[in-house]
Design a protein around this motif. Structure first.
Motif, PDB file in Angstrom:
ATOM      1  N   MET A   1      -1.429  -5.608  -6.485  1.00  7.90           N
ATOM      2  CA  MET A   1      -0.645  -5.121  -5.368  1.00  7.90           C
ATOM      3  C   MET A   1      -1.363  -4.072  -4.617  1.00  7.90           C
ATOM      4  N   SER A   2      -0.962  -3.961  -3.543  1.00  8.82           N
ATOM      5  CA  SER A   2      -1.190  -2.771  -2.810  1.00  8.82           C
ATOM      6  C   SER A   2       0.113  -2.049  -3.019  1.00  8.82           C
ATOM      7  N   ALA A   3       0.115  -0.756  -3.248  1.00  5.29           N
ATOM      8  CA  ALA A   3       1.373  -0.120  -3.557  1.00  5.29           C
ATOM      9  C   ALA A   3       1.589   1.118  -2.746  1.00  5.29           C
ATOM     10  N   ARG A   4       2.825   1.338  -2.328  1.00  7.77           N
ATOM     11  CA  ARG A   4       3.230   2.587  -1.714  1.00  7.77           C
ATOM     12  C   ARG A   4       4.649   2.841  -2.136  1.00  7.77           C
ATOM     13  N   PRO A   5       4.998   4.053  -2.565  1.00  8.15           N
ATOM     14  CA  PRO A   5       6.345   4.268  -3.021  1.00  8.15           C
ATOM     15  C   PRO A   5       7.338   4.330  -1.890  1.00  8.15           C
ATOM     16  N   ASP A 256      -6.537  -2.230  -0.819  1.00  4.75           N
ATOM     17  CA  ASP A 256      -7.225  -2.594   0.429  1.00  4.75           C
ATOM     18  C   ASP A 256      -6.559  -2.023   1.675  1.00  4.75           C
ATOM     19  N   ASP A 257      -5.244  -1.732   1.616  1.00  7.20           N
ATOM     20  CA  ASP A 257      -4.616  -1.078   2.768  1.00  7.20           C
ATOM     21  C   ASP A 257      -5.204   0.319   2.951  1.00  7.20           C
ATOM     22  N   GLN A 258      -5.243   1.115   1.891  1.00  5.48           N
ATOM     23  CA  GLN A 258      -5.873   2.430   2.008  1.00  5.48           C
ATOM     24  C   GLN A 258      -7.384   2.279   2.172  1.00  5.48           C
ATOM     25  N   GLY A 259      -7.902   1.106   1.825  1.00  2.00           N
ATOM     26  CA  GLY A 259      -9.330   0.829   1.968  1.00  2.00           C
ATOM     27  C   GLY A 259      -9.809   0.864   3.402  1.00  2.00           C
ATOM     28  N   VAL A 260      -8.901   0.626   4.357  1.00  2.00           N
ATOM     29  CA  VAL A 260      -9.276   0.737   5.771  1.00  2.00           C
ATOM     30  C   VAL A 260      -9.750   2.159   6.053  1.00  2.00           C
ATOM     31  N   GLY A 261      -9.015   3.139   5.521  1.00  2.00           N
ATOM     32  CA  GLY A 261      -9.414   4.535   5.676  1.00  2.00           C
ATOM     33  C   GLY A 261     -10.635   4.883   4.840  1.00  2.00           C
ATOM     34  N   ALA A 285     -10.330  -7.222   4.222  1.00  2.00           N
ATOM     35  CA  ALA A 285     -11.321  -6.918   3.194  1.00  2.00           C
ATOM     36  C   ALA A 285     -12.156  -8.158   2.887  1.00  2.00           C
ATOM     37  N   MET A 286     -11.495  -9.306   2.802  1.00  2.00           N
ATOM     38  CA  MET A 286     -12.223 -10.540   2.493  1.00  2.00           C
ATOM     39  C   MET A 286     -13.187 -10.927   3.615  1.00  2.00           C
ATOM     40  N   THR A 299     -13.288  -7.723  -3.955  1.00  2.00           N
ATOM     41  CA  THR A 299     -11.951  -7.153  -4.080  1.00  2.00           C
ATOM     42  C   THR A 299     -11.236  -7.888  -5.203  1.00  2.00           C
ATOM     43  N   VAL A 300     -10.296  -7.196  -5.831  1.00  2.00           N
ATOM     44  CA  VAL A 300      -9.547  -7.769  -6.963  1.00  2.00           C
ATOM     45  C   VAL A 300      -8.139  -8.102  -6.487  1.00  2.00           C
TER      46      VAL A 300
END
Length: 357
Positions: A1-5, A256-261, A285-286, A299-300
């Motif tokens: 997952m990409s996760a955000r609370p 990968d969402d935070q990976g943009v930053g 990312a891909m 990426t995983v």
């Protein structure tokens, strides 16, 4: 997952899980001395698999499914809902009732109660908070409505007939094993980790898997920072990391969402001496991996198709079918999805089911 609370706590199929394949199994009958041999070129005979596997994808009785998930305020959660809708549309015997995405626990509880009152055949839910939605999910189960729990487990296993999960620990293991293969023999390598939110169990699981995998090849995490699963947080945390570590050989970024930053900070710092592995499996990312021009080499996956898997499982449950490729009569209680590593060599296999950050 990409996760955000607060933005929809994510965790982690790409595509539809292989356990959901409904290909009919063919049984080949052997000839005995009392059985005449079949005529030449006669069509092969097939037998249905145990559990009603044969023909599981053929339309059956109408199934009404209620679906609820958090607000689609970032790529992974948006893909969860989009993929669920897509699978439902591909099955003419499925009527999908989609509740508006919400990060309000009380509103999501109300949505489930509405599904119960409407007497839907099954409910697929990715809860904003698994513990908070446990009581109402149990209420649905007690009313005879099977609940398929996606990604965030309820506090009582009896609140769901089936639970579909990603593998956070496995993500860390996959990332660590890949880095071990890439840095093989380099025992003095400097490995960095850009985690998500440290207070979350999913982050802790990912970090533990990563540490455990690295230890098997004599490596460890030398520099570690935590972000917050956002672009802004990823950029800030990475900037701090790069300032503190003048030399790095490999980085694992959990999301990968935070990976943009993360990638923006790397570009701004004009650093390129290391390789990077991402997490979750976003399409951007891909594409970066596919180009082969940057530091991101892999990426995983944390599957964004878990909601779609839930729809497929709900349909099978209501129609009293098993999984076509398994001899088991019933749908399993728990399905945990794999966390494969996507590289330039296999990216074409996964890009079609990736989510956009």
């Amino acid at each position: 997952m990409s996760a955000r609370p607060s933005g929809g706590l994510r965790r982690s199929l790409l595509g539809t899980a292989t356990v959901l394949s409904c290909t009919a199994l063919l049984a080949v009958a052997g000839c005995t001395s009392n059985t005449p041999a079949p005529a030449e070129n006669a069509p092969a005979q097939s037998a249905p698999a145990a559990g009603g596997g044969s023909g599981n994808d053929a339309p059956g009785d109408k199934v009404t499914i209620g679906f609820s998930a958090p607000s689609a305020d970032h790529g992974w959660i948006a893909a969860i809902t989009d993929n669920a809708k897509k699978v439902a549309a591909e099955n003419p015997d499925v009527e999908l009732k989609v509740a508006a995405g919400t990060n309000d626990v009380n509103l999501q509880i109300s949505q489930v109660e509405t599904f119960i009152n409407d007497k839907v055949d099954a409910i697929v839910i990715l809860p904003f908070d698994g513990a908070a939605l446990t009581t109402v999910a149990k209420k649905a189960m007690d009313a005879g409505i099977p609940v398929i729990n996606v990604d965030r487990e309820f506090s009582d296993p009896n609140a769901a007939r089936v639970t579909v999960l990603g593998d956070n620990y496995g993500m860390g293991v996959s990332a660590g094993q890949y880095i071990c293969t890439q840095l093989q023999g380099k025992t003095d390598a400097v490995v960095a980790e850009i985690a998500g939110i440290d207070s979350l169990p999913l982050t802790q699981d990912r970090s533990k898997g990563f540490k455990d995998a690295l230890s098997k090849c004599g490596l460890s995490v030398n520099n570690r920072v935590a972000a917050d699963f956002t672009v802004e947080g990823g950029e800030k945390a990475t900037s701090n990391l790069l300032q503190a570590a003048p030399k790095i050989d490999a980085i694992w970024n959990h999301d990968d969402d935070q990976g943009v930053g993360v990638l923006a900070a790397i570009k701004n710092a004009n650093r390129s001496e290391f390789m990077m592995v991402g997490g979750a499996g976003s399409a951007n990312a891909m594409r970066d991996i596919q180009s082969g021009t940057g530091v991101l080499k892999a990426t995983v996956i944390y599957p964004s198709t878990q909601g779609a898997d839930g729809i497929k499982l709900a349909r099978l449950l209501v129609q009293k079918k098993g999984l076509g490729d398994l001899p088991e009569v019933e749908v399993p209680r728990k399905v945990q999805l794999y966390a494969p590593v996507v590289t330039k060599d296999n990216v074409d296999q996964y890009l079609g089911t990736a989510f956009e950050s």
